[in-house]
Design a protein around this motif. Sequence first.
Motif, PDB file in Angstrom:
ATOM      1  N   THR A 213    -114.628  -7.450  10.334  1.00 57.97           N
ATOM      2  CA  THR A 213    -114.728  -6.032  10.689  1.00 57.97           C
ATOM      3  C   THR A 213    -114.385  -5.127   9.507  1.00 57.97           C
ATOM      4  N   GLY A 214    -114.138  -5.744   8.351  1.00 50.20           N
ATOM      5  CA  GLY A 214    -113.821  -4.959   7.168  1.00 50.20           C
ATOM      6  C   GLY A 214    -112.346  -4.743   6.920  1.00 50.20           C
ATOM      7  N   ILE A 215    -111.498  -5.119   7.880  1.00 46.89           N
ATOM      8  CA  ILE A 215    -110.057  -4.982   7.674  1.00 46.89           C
ATOM      9  C   ILE A 215    -109.504  -6.284   7.088  1.00 46.89           C
ATOM     10  N   PRO A 216    -108.312  -6.267   6.480  1.00 41.68           N
ATOM     11  CA  PRO A 216    -107.756  -7.484   5.904  1.00 41.68           C
ATOM     12  C   PRO A 216    -107.652  -8.618   6.920  1.00 41.68           C
ATOM     13  N   PHE A 217    -107.758  -9.842   6.419  1.00 43.03           N
ATOM     14  CA  PHE A 217    -107.754 -11.023   7.277  1.00 43.03           C
ATOM     15  C   PHE A 217    -106.544 -11.057   8.193  1.00 43.03           C
ATOM     16  N   HIS A 218    -105.358 -10.813   7.641  1.00 38.61           N
ATOM     17  CA  HIS A 218    -104.148 -10.958   8.449  1.00 38.61           C
ATOM     18  C   HIS A 218    -104.115  -9.942   9.586  1.00 38.61           C
ATOM     19  N   GLN A 219    -104.697  -8.751   9.380  1.00 41.01           N
ATOM     20  CA  GLN A 219    -104.734  -7.760  10.445  1.00 41.01           C
ATOM     21  C   GLN A 219    -105.747  -8.138  11.521  1.00 41.01           C
ATOM     22  N   LEU A 220    -106.896  -8.663  11.109  1.00 45.63           N
ATOM     23  CA  LEU A 220    -107.887  -9.118  12.082  1.00 45.63           C
ATOM     24  C   LEU A 220    -107.337 -10.284  12.896  1.00 45.63           C
ATOM     25  N   GLN A 221    -106.621 -11.176  12.240  1.00 41.43           N
ATOM     26  CA  GLN A 221    -106.023 -12.311  12.949  1.00 41.43           C
ATOM     27  C   GLN A 221    -104.910 -11.846  13.882  1.00 41.43           C
ATOM     28  N   ALA A 222    -104.146 -10.849  13.469  1.00 37.01           N
ATOM     29  CA  ALA A 222    -103.113 -10.299  14.347  1.00 37.01           C
ATOM     30  C   ALA A 222    -103.745  -9.671  15.591  1.00 37.01           C
ATOM     31  N   GLU A 223    -104.898  -9.029  15.427  1.00 43.27           N
ATOM     32  CA  GLU A 223    -105.613  -8.476  16.574  1.00 43.27           C
ATOM     33  C   GLU A 223    -106.093  -9.604  17.491  1.00 43.27           C
ATOM     34  N   GLN A 224    -106.558 -10.680  16.900  1.00 39.40           N
ATOM     35  CA  GLN A 224    -106.965 -11.857  17.686  1.00 39.40           C
ATOM     36  C   GLN A 224    -105.805 -12.370  18.533  1.00 39.40           C
ATOM     37  N   ILE A 225    -104.629 -12.485  17.922  1.00 42.26           N
ATOM     38  CA  ILE A 225    -103.448 -12.960  18.637  1.00 42.26           C
ATOM     39  C   ILE A 225    -103.062 -11.998  19.754  1.00 42.26           C
ATOM     40  N   ASP A 226    -103.119 -10.703  19.468  1.00 45.60           N
ATOM     41  CA  ASP A 226    -102.780  -9.710  20.490  1.00 45.60           C
ATOM     42  C   ASP A 226    -103.732  -9.791  21.681  1.00 45.60           C
ATOM     43  N   ARG A 227    -105.010  -9.955  21.426  1.00 47.71           N
ATOM     44  CA  ARG A 227    -105.977 -10.077  22.520  1.00 47.71           C
ATOM     45  C   ARG A 227    -105.729 -11.344  23.330  1.00 47.71           C
ATOM     46  N   PHE A 228    -105.367 -12.421  22.636  1.00 49.89           N
ATOM     47  CA  PHE A 228    -105.042 -13.664  23.337  1.00 49.89           C
ATOM     48  C   PHE A 228    -103.872 -13.458  24.286  1.00 49.89           C
ATOM     49  N   ARG A 229    -102.810 -12.848  23.805  1.00 52.22           N
ATOM     50  CA  ARG A 229    -101.609 -12.676  24.641  1.00 52.22           C
ATOM     51  C   ARG A 229    -101.868 -11.692  25.784  1.00 52.22           C
ATOM     52  N   ILE A 275    -120.834 -18.549   7.261  1.00 50.74           N
ATOM     53  CA  ILE A 275    -120.737 -19.868   7.889  1.00 50.74           C
ATOM     54  C   ILE A 275    -121.701 -19.902   9.065  1.00 50.74           C
ATOM     55  N   ASP A 276    -122.558 -20.915   9.076  1.00 50.95           N
ATOM     56  CA  ASP A 276    -123.544 -21.060  10.164  1.00 50.95           C
ATOM     57  C   ASP A 276    -124.341 -19.782  10.387  1.00 50.95           C
ATOM     58  N   GLY A 277    -124.653 -19.100   9.285  1.00 47.73           N
ATOM     59  CA  GLY A 277    -125.490 -17.914   9.376  1.00 47.73           C
ATOM     60  C   GLY A 277    -124.781 -16.636   9.759  1.00 47.73           C
ATOM     61  N   ALA A 278    -123.468 -16.692   9.936  1.00 51.00           N
ATOM     62  CA  ALA A 278    -122.707 -15.504  10.335  1.00 51.00           C
ATOM     63  C   ALA A 278    -121.642 -15.184   9.295  1.00 51.00           C
ATOM     64  N   THR A 279    -121.315 -13.906   9.166  1.00 54.37           N
ATOM     65  CA  THR A 279    -120.286 -13.484   8.217  1.00 54.37           C
ATOM     66  C   THR A 279    -118.920 -13.974   8.670  1.00 54.37           C
ATOM     67  N   ALA A 280    -118.144 -14.469   7.725  1.00 53.16           N
ATOM     68  CA  ALA A 280    -116.799 -14.965   8.022  1.00 53.16           C
ATOM     69  C   ALA A 280    -115.830 -14.423   6.984  1.00 53.16           C
ATOM     70  N   ARG A 281    -114.592 -14.242   7.394  1.00 50.40           N
ATOM     71  CA  ARG A 281    -113.544 -13.779   6.474  1.00 50.40           C
ATOM     72  C   ARG A 281    -112.512 -14.885   6.298  1.00 50.40           C
ATOM     73  N   PHE A 282    -112.195 -15.180   5.033  1.00 44.84           N
ATOM     74  CA  PHE A 282    -111.254 -16.233   4.685  1.00 44.84           C
ATOM     75  C   PHE A 282    -109.949 -15.606   4.197  1.00 44.84           C
ATOM     76  N   GLY A 283    -108.838 -16.141   4.661  1.00 52.64           N
ATOM     77  CA  GLY A 283    -107.540 -15.626   4.239  1.00 52.64           C
ATOM     78  C   GLY A 283    -107.214 -16.001   2.810  1.00 52.64           C
ATOM     79  N   ARG A 284    -106.371 -15.232   2.192  1.00 53.07           N
ATOM     80  CA  ARG A 284    -105.975 -15.411   0.798  1.00 53.07           C
ATOM     81  C   ARG A 284    -105.010 -16.580   0.641  1.00 53.07           C
ATOM     82  N   THR A 285    -104.841 -17.009  -0.594  1.00 50.50           N
ATOM     83  CA  THR A 285    -103.794 -17.958  -0.957  1.00 50.50           C
ATOM     84  C   THR A 285    -102.583 -17.185  -1.451  1.00 50.50           C
ATOM     85  N   TYR A 286    -101.407 -17.582  -0.986  1.00 51.07           N
ATOM     86  CA  TYR A 286    -100.158 -16.999  -1.461  1.00 51.07           C
ATOM     87  C   TYR A 286     -99.531 -17.950  -2.479  1.00 51.07           C
ATOM     88  N   ALA A 287     -99.387 -17.499  -3.704  1.00 42.57           N
ATOM     89  CA  ALA A 287     -98.743 -18.315  -4.734  1.00 42.57           C
ATOM     90  C   ALA A 287     -97.997 -17.390  -5.680  1.00 42.57           C
TER      91      ALA A 287
END
Length: 340
Positions: A213-229, A275-287
């Motif tokens: 959706t154009g927002i950072p990965f961790h925020q999109l994933q946090a939204e995913q978790i919120d919708r799940f709960r 991936i499989d013809g659809a846009t996907a967002r990959f999270g960063r590496t922390y180092a």
Amino acid sequence: MKNIGFLSFGHWSDVPGSLVRSGADALLQSIDLAVAAEELGADGAYFRVHHFARQLGTPFPLLAAIGARTSRIEIGTGVIDMRYENPLALAEQAGAADLIAGGRLQLGISRGSPEQVIDGYKYFGYVPGDGQSDADMARQHAGVFLKVIDGEGFAQPNPNPMFANPGGLLPIEPQSPGLGERIWWGAGSRATAEWTARQGLNLMSSTLLTEDTGIPFHQLQAEQIDRFRTEWNAQGFEREPRVSVSRSIFPIVTEEDNRYFGLRGQACKDQVGVIDGATARFGRTYAAEPDDLIEQLREDEAIAAADTLLLTVRNQLGVDYNAHVIESLLTHVAPALGWR
């Protein structure tokens, strides 16, 4: 406080620099790393499952062996591709492995990830029905699996059996009580997370999402978790669900760490791909060095929202080095973030 474990892809290759040259190396070193992680105080040992690849495949011999060698650590998968699975055979294997481990199995299952071969599940004998997609077939297999691991009888008994039957329709054996509450679904999108909640499954979210959706990965994933709960609460389930996220996190505390991951820390952005013809967002590496790493991880909204963090390890670097990475995070990073 968070459960902190590792997630291994179980790669092996006979190339310079690899300490994992064969399938035997991958399996035996996976056992050794799980034992080492338990001794260091980690909470989980999880393994990816891939077919037609020089990676870990059928997981239950490995999970059972780890269960027999350890006493506390959770043992799991991330994830079993249900397109490939006979749900009844899977239930037997899962029940047996969980009993060996004393009820410590945490099984991640899902539709699976992109494959090494075209429609690989067909070679295992599974073909989607008319009007059914491979994802539909995976969910159908999962539905059967979830019913039978809870002890539901379904098989007509033989009137002249070799051994006496207890009466009624017969279930899969062996049964491992409580296993049904320790099944996770690997969800790659917000909609799939909501579906996961409706099934009463725990949520496993990886280092990529199959939407952007154009927002950072961790925020999109946090939204995913919120919708799940939110959906979980709407279903009225009594127990609290669990949520895991996976991350590539490497504290740089030695020169060897810097050689391996110093440059990765400079490329600290998400990636967007297809991936499989659809846009996907990959999270960063922390180092980074611990102090910098702590500040970066404080900003990760999805880690904050999850109760379980799985550290993706580079298993071909060997048991000793990966144990060092796990120890570095547990010692130098986790306490400052309130995870320990």
